[in-house]
Design a protein around this motif. Structure first.
Motif, PDB file in Angstrom:
ATOM      1  N   GLY A 209       1.023  -1.110   0.058  1.00  0.00           N
ATOM      2  CA  GLY A 209       0.080  -0.048   0.074  1.00  0.00           C
ATOM      3  C   GLY A 209       0.983   1.264  -0.155  1.00  0.00           C
ATOM      4  O   GLY A 209       1.766   1.204  -0.691  1.00  0.00           O
ATOM      5  N   THR A 210       0.639   2.033   0.765  1.00  0.00           N
ATOM      6  CA  THR A 210       1.346   3.533   0.926  1.00  0.00           C
ATOM      7  C   THR A 210       2.712   3.230   1.643  1.00  0.00           C
ATOM      8  O   THR A 210       3.891   4.098   1.030  1.00  0.00           O
ATOM      9  CB  THR A 210       0.522   4.432   1.888  1.00  0.00           C
ATOM     10  OG1 THR A 210       0.347   3.944   3.099  1.00  0.00           O
ATOM     11  CG2 THR A 210      -0.760   4.883   1.059  1.00  0.00           C
ATOM     12  N   GLU A 211       2.847   2.135   2.024  1.00  0.00           N
ATOM     13  CA  GLU A 211       4.277   1.890   2.773  1.00  0.00           C
ATOM     14  C   GLU A 211       5.085   1.315   1.779  1.00  0.00           C
ATOM     15  O   GLU A 211       6.494   1.515   1.624  1.00  0.00           O
ATOM     16  CB  GLU A 211       3.997   0.968   4.102  1.00  0.00           C
ATOM     17  CG  GLU A 211       3.601   1.546   5.094  1.00  0.00           C
ATOM     18  CD  GLU A 211       4.448   2.472   5.819  1.00  0.00           C
ATOM     19  OE1 GLU A 211       5.760   2.192   6.385  1.00  0.00           O
ATOM     20  OE2 GLU A 211       4.383   3.936   5.821  1.00  0.00           O
ATOM     21  N   GLY A 212       4.524   0.416   0.853  1.00  0.00           N
ATOM     22  CA  GLY A 212       5.278   0.052  -0.358  1.00  0.00           C
ATOM     23  C   GLY A 212       5.229   0.952  -1.638  1.00  0.00           C
ATOM     24  O   GLY A 212       5.159   2.108  -1.387  1.00  0.00           O
ATOM     25  N   HIS A 213       5.528   0.437  -2.639  1.00  0.00           N
ATOM     26  CA  HIS A 213       5.842   1.368  -3.885  1.00  0.00           C
ATOM     27  C   HIS A 213       4.592   0.962  -4.727  1.00  0.00           C
ATOM     28  O   HIS A 213       3.723   0.030  -4.366  1.00  0.00           O
ATOM     29  CB  HIS A 213       6.788   0.587  -4.640  1.00  0.00           C
ATOM     30  CG  HIS A 213       8.210   1.584  -4.108  1.00  0.00           C
ATOM     31  ND1 HIS A 213       8.461   2.602  -4.426  1.00  0.00           N
ATOM     32  CD2 HIS A 213       9.192   0.698  -3.303  1.00  0.00           C
ATOM     33  CE1 HIS A 213       9.832   2.432  -3.974  1.00  0.00           C
ATOM     34  NE2 HIS A 213      10.245   1.705  -3.007  1.00  0.00           N
ATOM     35  N   GLN A 214       4.512   2.052  -5.496  1.00  0.00           N
ATOM     36  CA  GLN A 214       3.070   1.976  -6.433  1.00  0.00           C
ATOM     37  C   GLN A 214       3.594   1.550  -7.903  1.00  0.00           C
ATOM     38  O   GLN A 214       2.775   1.609  -8.709  1.00  0.00           O
ATOM     39  CB  GLN A 214       2.669   3.425  -6.699  1.00  0.00           C
ATOM     40  CG  GLN A 214       2.025   4.183  -5.086  1.00  0.00           C
ATOM     41  CD  GLN A 214       1.600   3.379  -4.316  1.00  0.00           C
ATOM     42  OE1 GLN A 214       0.274   2.910  -4.642  1.00  0.00           O
ATOM     43  NE2 GLN A 214       1.922   2.904  -3.216  1.00  0.00           N
ATOM     44  N   GLY A 215       4.370   0.733  -7.851  1.00  0.00           N
ATOM     45  CA  GLY A 215       4.915  -0.031  -9.335  1.00  0.00           C
ATOM     46  C   GLY A 215       5.899  -0.884  -8.798  1.00  0.00           C
ATOM     47  O   GLY A 215       6.434  -1.047  -7.624  1.00  0.00           O
TER      48      GLY A 215
END
Length: 273
Positions: A209-215
Motif C-alpha cells: 500500500g502506501t508503505e510499499g511502492h506504487q509500481g
C-alpha cells in the motif's frame, strides 16, 4: 536446510544552438572516445548482460550474455579459464560465492548452474521459473533466486536442499541478502517489499500500500551493517526502510522528467549512510 550455519564466518535531439561538432582525433565517430582499456575480453558474440568479480581475490571475472554463454576469465590478461556451458537462453545472472570457490550462472528461462572454480566442473543445476535475479549468501554456500511466479528460492549447494518463500502472485523482481546472513529483502512487481527470515521461512515485515511502492521494484540495497534498506521502483521513488522495524524512515521522489525504473540514484552511497 536445517544444518546450514547462517552465522558462519565469513531518437536523438538536435543541438539547440545549431553547433556542428567536429570529430576529434583518435575518436571513432562523434560520440565515442579512444579505447584506453588495459584488457579486453571479446569471446561474447552478442550483448553482455551481467558481470561479477570474485570477492576473495578480485582476480577473476564471470560474464554472461545474449549469446546464451557465460565465461570465467582472468582479469590480468583476459585469458579464458572455462566456459559455463549448457545454457539455452540469455544468461542474465552470474556471480561467485562468498569464498570464490563456486560460480553460479542463470539464464532467462530459469536454468541455474554452479561450477567448482578450481576443478572447472559443474557441480549442481536446477530449473526454476523464469529468472528475475540471483544472489549468493554472504557467509555460506547457499544460493538465492527470485522468479516470475513470485517465489524466492534458496538452495544449499551442491547437495540441493531447498526452501521456497512464497510472495504475492507476481514476479519477485529484485532481492538482497542482508549482511547478517539471517534475513533477505525481496521486492515484487506489485510494489510490495518483504523482509524474510531465512531460517524460519516466514516474512518478518511486509510493506505494501502506501508503505510499499506504487509500481514494480527494480532494485534493493543495504548499508554495511544491514540496519537500513534502500529500495527503488518504476514509481520514481526511493524509500529508506529500517530493517529492524520495517518502517519507512525517508523517501525521495525523482522529478517527473527523469526516466522511471533507473537502477540507482546518483550520489547515494548506501554503504556510508
Amino acid at each position: 536446510m536445517e544444518d546450514v550455519d547462517f552465522e558462519e564466518e565469513e531518437e536523438e535531439e538536435g543541438n539547440e544552438e545549431g553547433w556542428v561538432l567536429e570529430p576529434q582525433e583518435g575518436v571513432v565517430g562523434s560520440m565515442e572516445g579512444p579505447d584506453d582499456s588495459e584488457v579486453t575480453f571479446a569471446l561474447h558474440s552478442a550483448s553482455v548482460f551481467c558481470v561479477s568479480l570474485d570477492p576473495k581475490t578480485n582476480t577473476l571475472a564471470v560474464t554472461g550474455g545474449e549469446d546464451d554463454k557465460a565465461f570465467v576469465w582472468r582479469l590480468s590478461d583476459g585469458e579464458l579459464l572455462f566456459e559455463c556451458a549448457g545454457h539455452k537462453d540469455s544468461v542474465t545472472c552470474a556471480g561467485f560465492s562468498h569464498d570464490s570457490t563456486l560460480v553460479a550462472t542463470g539464464d532467462m528461462s530459469g536454468l541455474l548452474k554452479v561450477w567448482q572454480v578450481d576443478t572447472k566442473e559443474e557441480v549442481w543445476s536446477f530449473e526454476a521459473g523464469d529468472l528475475e535475479w540471483m544472489e549468493w549468501h554472504p557467509r555460506a554456500p547457499v544460493l538465492l533466486a527470485g522468479t516470475a511466479d513470485g517465489n524466492t528460492w534458496m538452495w544449499k549447494v551442491p547437495n540441493g536442499d531447498c526452501k521456497t518463500f512464497q510472495g504475492p502472485n507476481c514476479p519477485a523482481t529484485c532481492g538482497r541478502v542482508l549482511p547478517d546472513g539471517k534475513r533477505a529483502v525481496v521486492g515484487y512487481e506489485d510494489g510490495t517489499i518483504r523482509i524474510w527470515d531465512l531460517k524460519q521461512g516466514s516474512p518478518i515485515h511486509v510493506l505494501k500500500g502506501t508503505e510499499g511502492h506504487q509500481g514494480p521494484l527494480t532494485c534493493v540495497a543495504t548499508n554495511q551493517d544491514g540496519s537500513l534498506i534502500l529500495t527503488g521502483s518504476v514509481d520514481c521513488q526511493a524509500k529508506l526502510v529500517s530493517a529492524t522495524t520495517g518502517k519507512v524512515i525517508f523517501m525521495v521522489r525523482s522529478s517527473a522528467q527523469d526516466a522511471p525504473g533507473s537502477c540507482w540514484l546518483p550520489g547515494w552511497d548506501v554503504g556510508h549512510l
